[in-house]
Motif scaffolding. Structure first.
Motif, PDB file in Angstrom:
ATOM      1  N   VAL A   1       0.332  10.294-105.331  1.00 23.67           N
ATOM      2  CA  VAL A   1      -0.837  10.925-104.727  1.00 23.67           C
ATOM      3  C   VAL A   1      -0.676  12.440-104.759  1.00 23.67           C
ATOM      4  O   VAL A   1       0.355  12.974-104.364  1.00 23.67           O
ATOM      5  N   ILE A   2      -1.696  13.121-105.236  1.00 22.27           N
ATOM      6  CA  ILE A   2      -1.709  14.580-105.280  1.00 22.27           C
ATOM      7  C   ILE A   2      -2.423  15.092-104.033  1.00 22.27           C
ATOM      8  O   ILE A   2      -3.609  14.812-103.835  1.00 22.27           O
ATOM      9  N   GLU A   3      -1.706  15.823-103.193  1.00 22.80           N
ATOM     10  CA  GLU A   3      -2.277  16.352-101.964  1.00 22.80           C
ATOM     11  C   GLU A   3      -2.530  17.856-102.039  1.00 22.80           C
ATOM     12  O   GLU A   3      -3.381  18.379-101.316  1.00 22.80           O
ATOM     13  N   ASP A   4      -1.789  18.556-102.884  1.00 21.95           N
ATOM     14  CA  ASP A   4      -1.902  20.006-102.978  1.00 21.95           C
ATOM     15  C   ASP A   4      -3.135  20.397-103.801  1.00 21.95           C
ATOM     16  O   ASP A   4      -3.312  19.910-104.928  1.00 21.95           O
ATOM     17  N   PRO A   5      -4.001  21.281-103.264  1.00 20.95           N
ATOM     18  CA  PRO A   5      -5.210  21.678-103.998  1.00 20.95           C
ATOM     19  C   PRO A   5      -4.922  22.283-105.367  1.00 20.95           C
ATOM     20  O   PRO A   5      -5.632  21.998-106.338  1.00 20.95           O
ATOM     21  N   ALA A   6      -3.888  23.110-105.453  1.00 21.03           N
ATOM     22  CA  ALA A   6      -3.549  23.737-106.736  1.00 21.03           C
ATOM     23  C   ALA A   6      -3.105  22.687-107.754  1.00 21.03           C
ATOM     24  O   ALA A   6      -3.479  22.749-108.932  1.00 21.03           O
ATOM     25  N   ALA A   7      -2.314  21.711-107.309  1.00 25.34           N
ATOM     26  CA  ALA A   7      -1.879  20.638-108.211  1.00 25.34           C
ATOM     27  C   ALA A   7      -3.069  19.801-108.663  1.00 25.34           C
ATOM     28  O   ALA A   7      -3.143  19.366-109.819  1.00 25.34           O
ATOM     29  N   ALA A   8      -4.014  19.575-107.756  1.00 27.78           N
ATOM     30  CA  ALA A   8      -5.209  18.817-108.113  1.00 27.78           C
ATOM     31  C   ALA A   8      -6.011  19.555-109.177  1.00 27.78           C
ATOM     32  O   ALA A   8      -6.491  18.952-110.149  1.00 27.78           O
ATOM     33  N   ALA A   9      -6.157  20.867-109.005  1.00 30.71           N
ATOM     34  CA  ALA A   9      -6.899  21.664-109.982  1.00 30.71           C
ATOM     35  C   ALA A   9      -6.220  21.615-111.350  1.00 30.71           C
ATOM     36  O   ALA A   9      -6.883  21.491-112.387  1.00 30.71           O
ATOM     37  N   VAL A  10      -4.893  21.694-111.358  1.00 30.59           N
ATOM     38  CA  VAL A  10      -4.144  21.632-112.612  1.00 30.59           C
ATOM     39  C   VAL A  10      -4.350  20.279-113.303  1.00 30.59           C
ATOM     40  O   VAL A  10      -4.564  20.209-114.509  1.00 30.59           O
ATOM     41  N   SER A  11      -4.309  19.215-112.528  1.00 28.65           N
ATOM     42  CA  SER A  11      -4.411  17.872-113.106  1.00 28.65           C
ATOM     43  C   SER A  11      -5.795  17.583-113.667  1.00 28.65           C
ATOM     44  O   SER A  11      -5.950  16.736-114.546  1.00 28.65           O
ATOM     45  N   LEU A  12      -6.828  18.259-113.153  1.00 31.24           N
ATOM     46  CA  LEU A  12      -8.199  17.990-113.577  1.00 31.24           C
ATOM     47  C   LEU A  12      -8.593  18.712-114.857  1.00 31.24           C
ATOM     48  O   LEU A  12      -9.661  18.452-115.407  1.00 31.24           O
ATOM     49  N   ASP A  13      -7.743  19.613-115.331  1.00 33.44           N
ATOM     50  CA  ASP A  13      -8.006  20.249-116.613  1.00 33.44           C
ATOM     51  C   ASP A  13      -7.950  19.189-117.717  1.00 33.44           C
ATOM     52  O   ASP A  13      -6.976  18.430-117.791  1.00 33.44           O
ATOM     53  N   PRO A  14      -8.968  19.087-118.564  1.00 30.10           N
ATOM     54  CA  PRO A  14      -8.994  18.010-119.579  1.00 30.10           C
ATOM     55  C   PRO A  14      -7.775  17.985-120.490  1.00 30.10           C
ATOM     56  O   PRO A  14      -7.255  16.906-120.793  1.00 30.10           O
TER      57      PRO A  14
ATOM     58  N   MET B   1       5.964  17.878-130.419  1.00 29.55           N
ATOM     59  CA  MET B   1       5.483  16.510-130.636  1.00 29.55           C
ATOM     60  C   MET B   1       4.068  16.331-130.104  1.00 29.55           C
ATOM     61  O   MET B   1       3.247  15.622-130.687  1.00 29.55           O
ATOM     62  N   LEU B   2       3.774  16.996-128.991  1.00 32.42           N
ATOM     63  CA  LEU B   2       2.457  16.854-128.368  1.00 32.42           C
ATOM     64  C   LEU B   2       1.385  17.675-129.075  1.00 32.42           C
ATOM     65  O   LEU B   2       0.200  17.325-129.014  1.00 32.42           O
ATOM     66  N   ALA B   3       1.798  18.764-129.707  1.00 32.71           N
ATOM     67  CA  ALA B   3       0.839  19.687-130.312  1.00 32.71           C
ATOM     68  C   ALA B   3      -0.092  18.981-131.296  1.00 32.71           C
ATOM     69  O   ALA B   3      -1.315  19.176-131.271  1.00 32.71           O
ATOM     70  N   GLY B   4       0.479  18.154-132.182  1.00 34.45           N
ATOM     71  CA  GLY B   4      -0.337  17.451-133.155  1.00 34.45           C
ATOM     72  C   GLY B   4      -1.270  16.434-132.536  1.00 34.45           C
ATOM     73  O   GLY B   4      -2.383  16.204-133.028  1.00 34.45           O
ATOM     74  N   LYS B   5      -0.823  15.829-131.431  1.00 28.52           N
ATOM     75  CA  LYS B   5      -1.631  14.786-130.788  1.00 28.52           C
ATOM     76  C   LYS B   5      -2.845  15.350-130.065  1.00 28.52           C
ATOM     77  O   LYS B   5      -3.888  14.701-129.991  1.00 28.52           O
ATOM     78  N   VAL B   6      -2.688  16.540-129.502  1.00 32.69           N
ATOM     79  CA  VAL B   6      -3.805  17.113-128.738  1.00 32.69           C
ATOM     80  C   VAL B   6      -4.540  18.205-129.506  1.00 32.69           C
ATOM     81  O   VAL B   6      -5.518  18.768-129.012  1.00 32.69           O
ATOM     82  N   GLY B   7      -4.054  18.530-130.711  1.00 35.04           N
ATOM     83  CA  GLY B   7      -4.748  19.501-131.545  1.00 35.04           C
ATOM     84  C   GLY B   7      -4.653  20.928-131.062  1.00 35.04           C
ATOM     85  O   GLY B   7      -5.625  21.693-131.175  1.00 35.04           O
ATOM     86  N   LEU B   8      -3.485  21.303-130.508  1.00 31.33           N
ATOM     87  CA  LEU B   8      -3.265  22.667-130.023  1.00 31.33           C
ATOM     88  C   LEU B   8      -1.971  23.218-130.587  1.00 31.33           C
ATOM     89  O   LEU B   8      -1.060  22.452-130.915  1.00 31.33           O
ATOM     90  N   PRO B   9      -1.845  24.549-130.692  1.00 31.68           N
ATOM     91  CA  PRO B   9      -0.566  25.135-131.110  1.00 31.68           C
ATOM     92  C   PRO B   9       0.533  24.813-130.100  1.00 31.68           C
ATOM     93  O   PRO B   9       0.261  24.621-128.914  1.00 31.68           O
ATOM     94  N   ARG B  10       1.775  24.763-130.566  1.00 37.81           N
ATOM     95  CA  ARG B  10       2.902  24.436-129.697  1.00 37.81           C
ATOM     96  C   ARG B  10       2.999  25.392-128.513  1.00 37.81           C
ATOM     97  O   ARG B  10       3.282  24.976-127.392  1.00 37.81           O
ATOM     98  N   GLN B  11       2.731  26.693-128.755  1.00 43.36           N
ATOM     99  CA  GLN B  11       2.830  27.671-127.670  1.00 43.36           C
ATOM    100  C   GLN B  11       1.809  27.374-126.571  1.00 43.36           C
ATOM    101  O   GLN B  11       2.101  27.532-125.375  1.00 43.36           O
ATOM    102  N   LYS B  12       0.622  26.950-126.965  1.00 45.23           N
ATOM    103  CA  LYS B  12      -0.413  26.623-125.982  1.00 45.23           C
ATOM    104  C   LYS B  12      -0.035  25.378-125.189  1.00 45.23           C
ATOM    105  O   LYS B  12      -0.252  25.300-123.970  1.00 45.23           O
ATOM    106  N   VAL B  13       0.535  24.398-125.876  1.00 44.04           N
ATOM    107  CA  VAL B  13       0.991  23.190-125.189  1.00 44.04           C
ATOM    108  C   VAL B  13       2.082  23.536-124.193  1.00 44.04           C
ATOM    109  O   VAL B  13       2.095  23.032-123.061  1.00 44.04           O
ATOM    110  N   ASN B  14       3.001  24.411-124.594  1.00 39.37           N
ATOM    111  CA  ASN B  14       4.068  24.854-123.690  1.00 39.37           C
ATOM    112  C   ASN B  14       3.495  25.487-122.428  1.00 39.37           C
ATOM    113  O   ASN B  14       4.004  25.264-121.320  1.00 39.37           O
ATOM    114  N   TYR B  15       2.452  26.283-122.594  1.00 38.06           N
ATOM    115  CA  TYR B  15       1.798  26.933-121.452  1.00 38.06           C
ATOM    116  C   TYR B  15       1.281  25.881-120.466  1.00 38.06           C
ATOM    117  O   TYR B  15       1.483  25.989-119.250  1.00 38.06           O
ATOM    118  N   HIS B  16       0.624  24.871-120.990  1.00 41.62           N
ATOM    119  CA  HIS B  16       0.081  23.812-120.128  1.00 41.62           C
ATOM    120  C   HIS B  16       1.197  22.987-119.486  1.00 41.62           C
ATOM    121  O   HIS B  16       1.105  22.612-118.309  1.00 41.62           O
TER     122      HIS B  16
END
Length: 229
Positions: A6-19, A37-52
């Motif tokens: 269960v996510i109770e923290d508002p900031a964590a909830a906001a983070v989780s709701l990002d598509p 490994m995730l970059a190809g699956k979600v169609g984003l550069p590795r650096q962007k995936v690292n940020y998320h």
């Protein structure tokens, strides 16, 4: 990995709701993976995936599962901390539903407020039990019934109310020294049928299943008792 958290923290909830982050959580619930490994699956550069991933890690939604060498680079393998997530009404504490504001046993919105309180309370109990490293004993009953008519449904509700009320009167001991208060929730509502292509039960990631109500007579019945040890 927990089955559900269960996510109770508002900031964590906001983070989780990002598509994008929701997609990453779903991928990491299936098993550990690196940003590359995730970059190809979600169609984003590795650096962007690292940020998320760092944003998810800051809020405890993902964690380090291990590291591996790939050439001259050490990759961090991340995993989801749970297979699925539920956002508690505490994440919107100022506007969370309050079933005590009004009480209408035939109101779907009152039922929703009761359900929201159940998510909030059980989530709080789970968090407290985890911190204290104590077992949390609970019980839930889930089933379906198809009523032949509206009259049968009304008769069922009447018998259900009488039966549960009798049990409450029988076992309620307000003055018992050392006794513990418990909340009993029993709900009856039309069964929700998933839309075509959606899973019939559970989810493959943190997203909730949405569907259309089947009002043909099948009724979903839920009963829950919260017991803390």
């Amino acid at each position: 990995m927990l089955d559900v958290t269960v996510i109770e923290d508002p900031a964590a909830a906001a983070v989780s709701l990002d598509p994008i982050r929701g997609r990453l959580l779903a991928e990491l619930a299936a098993g550990p993976a690196s940003a590359a490994m995730l970059a190809g699956k979600v169609g984003l550069p590795r650096q962007k995936v690292n940020y998320h991933l760092k944003a998810l890690e800051r809020h405890g939604l993902v964690e380090l599962a291990g590291e591996r060498r790939k050439g001259n680079v050490t990759e961090r393998l991340m995993r989801a901390t749970a297979a699925s997530y539920v956002i508690s009404p505490l994440a919107l504490a100022a506007v969370q539903p309050d079933p005590d504001r009004f009480r209408d046993q035939l109101s779907a919105r009152w039922l929703l407020a009761v359900g929201a309180r159940l998510v909030r309370d059980v989530g709080t109990l789970i968090t407290g039990a985890d911190r204290a490293r104590k077992r949390l004993a609970t019980y839930a009953l889930d089933g379906e019934v198809r009523f032949a008519s509206a009259g049968d449904r009304a008769a069922f509700i009447e018998e259900l109310t009488a039966g549960v009320s009798a049990l409450l009167r029988k076992y309620d001991s307000p003055g018992a020294e050392g006794g513990r208060d418990h909340r009993i929730v029993v709900a009856v509502h039309p069964t929700v049928k998933p839309r075509p292509g959606e899973p019939t039960s559970g989810t493959t990631g943190p997203a909730d299943v949405t569907g259309t109500a089947d009002l043909t007579g099948t009724t979903h019945i839920t009963g829950t008792a919260e017991i803390q040890e």
